[in-house]
Scaffold this motif. Sequence first.
Motif, PDB file in Angstrom:
ATOM      1  N   THR A 184      -4.997 -14.614  17.314  1.00 56.17           N
ATOM      2  CA  THR A 184      -5.062 -13.319  17.986  1.00 56.17           C
ATOM      3  C   THR A 184      -3.679 -12.690  17.904  1.00 56.17           C
ATOM      4  O   THR A 184      -2.698 -13.321  18.305  1.00 56.17           O
ATOM      5  CB  THR A 184      -5.455 -13.504  19.465  1.00 56.17           C
ATOM      6  OG1 THR A 184      -6.640 -14.292  19.520  1.00 56.17           O
ATOM      7  CG2 THR A 184      -5.679 -12.163  20.150  1.00 56.17           C
TER       8      THR A 184
ATOM      9  N   ILE B 283     -11.425   1.151  16.268  1.00 55.67           N
ATOM     10  CA  ILE B 283     -11.493   0.136  15.228  1.00 55.67           C
ATOM     11  C   ILE B 283     -10.985   0.790  13.942  1.00 55.67           C
ATOM     12  O   ILE B 283     -11.389   1.906  13.607  1.00 55.67           O
ATOM     13  CB  ILE B 283     -12.954  -0.353  15.033  1.00 55.67           C
ATOM     14  CG1 ILE B 283     -13.490  -0.976  16.331  1.00 55.67           C
ATOM     15  CG2 ILE B 283     -13.050  -1.330  13.868  1.00 55.67           C
ATOM     16  CD1 ILE B 283     -12.728  -2.193  16.813  1.00 55.67           C
TER      17      ILE B 283
ATOM     18  N   VAL C 224      -4.578  -6.359  16.834  1.00 59.01           N
ATOM     19  CA  VAL C 224      -4.486  -5.054  17.487  1.00 59.01           C
ATOM     20  C   VAL C 224      -3.067  -4.503  17.397  1.00 59.01           C
ATOM     21  O   VAL C 224      -2.094  -5.243  17.573  1.00 59.01           O
ATOM     22  CB  VAL C 224      -4.862  -5.171  18.984  1.00 59.01           C
ATOM     23  CG1 VAL C 224      -4.935  -3.796  19.635  1.00 59.01           C
ATOM     24  CG2 VAL C 224      -6.183  -5.913  19.172  1.00 59.01           C
TER      25      VAL C 224
ATOM     26  N   ILE D 190      -9.621  -7.445  24.966  1.00 61.30           N
ATOM     27  CA  ILE D 190      -9.335  -7.912  23.605  1.00 61.30           C
ATOM     28  C   ILE D 190      -9.954  -9.290  23.416  1.00 61.30           C
ATOM     29  O   ILE D 190      -9.798 -10.174  24.264  1.00 61.30           O
ATOM     30  CB  ILE D 190      -7.811  -7.949  23.353  1.00 61.30           C
ATOM     31  CG1 ILE D 190      -7.242  -6.513  23.426  1.00 61.30           C
ATOM     32  CG2 ILE D 190      -7.484  -8.594  21.999  1.00 61.30           C
ATOM     33  CD1 ILE D 190      -5.736  -6.419  23.317  1.00 61.30           C
TER      34      ILE D 190
ATOM     35  N   HIS E  11      -4.102 -13.874  10.943  1.00 61.82           N
ATOM     36  CA  HIS E  11      -5.345 -13.305  11.472  1.00 61.82           C
ATOM     37  C   HIS E  11      -6.552 -13.957  10.804  1.00 61.82           C
ATOM     38  O   HIS E  11      -7.525 -14.322  11.481  1.00 61.82           O
ATOM     39  CB  HIS E  11      -5.349 -11.784  11.252  1.00 61.82           C
ATOM     40  CG  HIS E  11      -6.646 -11.132  11.587  1.00 61.82           C
ATOM     41  ND1 HIS E  11      -7.434 -10.512  10.652  1.00 61.82           N
ATOM     42  CD2 HIS E  11      -7.304 -11.020  12.759  1.00 61.82           C
ATOM     43  CE1 HIS E  11      -8.521 -10.052  11.243  1.00 61.82           C
ATOM     44  NE2 HIS E  11      -8.464 -10.341  12.514  1.00 61.82           N
TER      45      HIS E  11
ATOM     46  N   HIS F 239      -6.524  -4.282  12.750  1.00 60.26           N
ATOM     47  CA  HIS F 239      -7.953  -3.967  12.692  1.00 60.26           C
ATOM     48  C   HIS F 239      -8.391  -3.082  13.848  1.00 60.26           C
ATOM     49  O   HIS F 239      -9.520  -2.602  13.867  1.00 60.26           O
ATOM     50  CB  HIS F 239      -8.763  -5.268  12.673  1.00 60.26           C
ATOM     51  CG  HIS F 239      -8.612  -6.030  11.391  1.00 60.26           C
ATOM     52  ND1 HIS F 239      -9.669  -6.416  10.614  1.00 60.26           N
ATOM     53  CD2 HIS F 239      -7.495  -6.454  10.732  1.00 60.26           C
ATOM     54  CE1 HIS F 239      -9.233  -7.048   9.536  1.00 60.26           C
ATOM     55  NE2 HIS F 239      -7.913  -7.097   9.592  1.00 60.26           N
ATOM     56  N   ARG F 240      -7.489  -2.901  14.797  1.00 60.40           N
ATOM     57  CA  ARG F 240      -7.801  -2.035  15.939  1.00 60.40           C
ATOM     58  C   ARG F 240      -6.498  -1.381  16.380  1.00 60.40           C
ATOM     59  O   ARG F 240      -5.449  -2.041  16.394  1.00 60.40           O
ATOM     60  CB  ARG F 240      -8.388  -2.895  17.061  1.00 60.40           C
ATOM     61  CG  ARG F 240      -8.637  -2.168  18.370  1.00 60.40           C
ATOM     62  CD  ARG F 240      -9.319  -3.120  19.343  1.00 60.40           C
ATOM     63  NE  ARG F 240      -9.320  -2.620  20.693  1.00 60.40           N
ATOM     64  CZ  ARG F 240      -9.649  -3.339  21.756  1.00 60.40           C
ATOM     65  NH1 ARG F 240     -10.014  -4.610  21.607  1.00 60.40           N
ATOM     66  NH2 ARG F 240      -9.616  -2.809  22.951  1.00 60.40           N
TER      67      ARG F 240
ATOM     68  N   GLU G  31      -8.765 -11.083  17.516  1.00 60.92           N
ATOM     69  CA  GLU G  31      -8.533  -9.688  17.143  1.00 60.92           C
ATOM     70  C   GLU G  31      -7.085  -9.482  16.683  1.00 60.92           C
ATOM     71  O   GLU G  31      -6.181 -10.235  17.063  1.00 60.92           O
ATOM     72  CB  GLU G  31      -8.828  -8.746  18.323  1.00 60.92           C
ATOM     73  CG  GLU G  31     -10.302  -8.420  18.484  1.00 60.92           C
ATOM     74  CD  GLU G  31     -10.505  -7.154  19.309  1.00 60.92           C
ATOM     75  OE1 GLU G  31     -10.478  -6.051  18.739  1.00 60.92           O
ATOM     76  OE2 GLU G  31     -10.691  -7.281  20.542  1.00 60.92           O
TER      77      GLU G  31
END
Length: 233
Positions: A195, A225, A36, A30, A190, A210-211, A34
């Motif tokens: 993160t 993604i 996630v 990661i 974000h 986003h993931r 990001e």
Amino acid sequence: STIIETHDISRVYRMGSETIHALKSVSISINKGEYVAFMGPSGSGKSTLMNIVGCLDTPSGGNYILNGNDVSNMTDNELAEVRNKEIGFVFQTFNLLPRQSSLENVALPLIYAGYSKSQREEKAQRALESVGLGHRSGHKPNELSGGQRQRVAIARALINDPSIILADEPTGNLDTKTSYEIMELFENLHAKGNTIIMVTHEEDIAKYAHRIVRLRDGLVESDIINDDVTTFA
Ligand code: ADP
Ligand code: ADP
């Protein structure tokens, strides 16, 4: 740059004669910034993985590199130090101290960082303002709504400027409208470069990430993604 790298991590629990392979072999990477979501059915290993990523636990096998440091074999004291520096935790149940004001709750992690009381209060006030709660600094948790409590908890998670925000079912105790307010706040965090990793079993919440990493039976089932990310903008 990479902030989290797990290399074939496993986690085995022993219960009497039984051996439970909660994580079999998980490799994920990661990058800083990001956003996630970890998903998966009950028992798939989400909590176990979050505990390792959050330095609350260490893997039975494999390596976990956090911000360039191999934390796989650290002692509890070393882990606690890394945790304080690198991780901001947000929980489903908020985990606020009931007798303390919002300001005191948010300032708490700064006690170990060597700031004076006035510096702590000033930083905590700014953190509360950043989550839209500057006007609630004197309120205790039971004088706040669920969404406000979670925002206090998020301000506390942010106070040490952590490398990662780890949120475990952050909307699990909130109604739909309030859940979206928290997702909007995460979207802003974000956008500012934080993160964020959140565990959720709700597709309606994961769609803001986003993931999306899906676990099943202690393995990564998919890691995609989210091209169709939902935003408030
Ligand atoms: P999830 O968070 O996806 O529900 P968990 O990581 O909590 O999954 O659990 C994964 C598996 O490991 C499950 O079979 C669970 O019962 C088992 N497990 C989790 N924690 C422990 C523990 N402390 N001791 C024994 N078994 C555990
Ligand atoms: P969640 O998935 O919502 O985190 P769980 O019930 O899976 O809730 O886990 C709650 C806590 O209990 C976790 O810290 C987990 O490690 C632990 N746990 C889960 N399953 C077991 C188990 N079979 N034996 C002992 N502890 C467990």
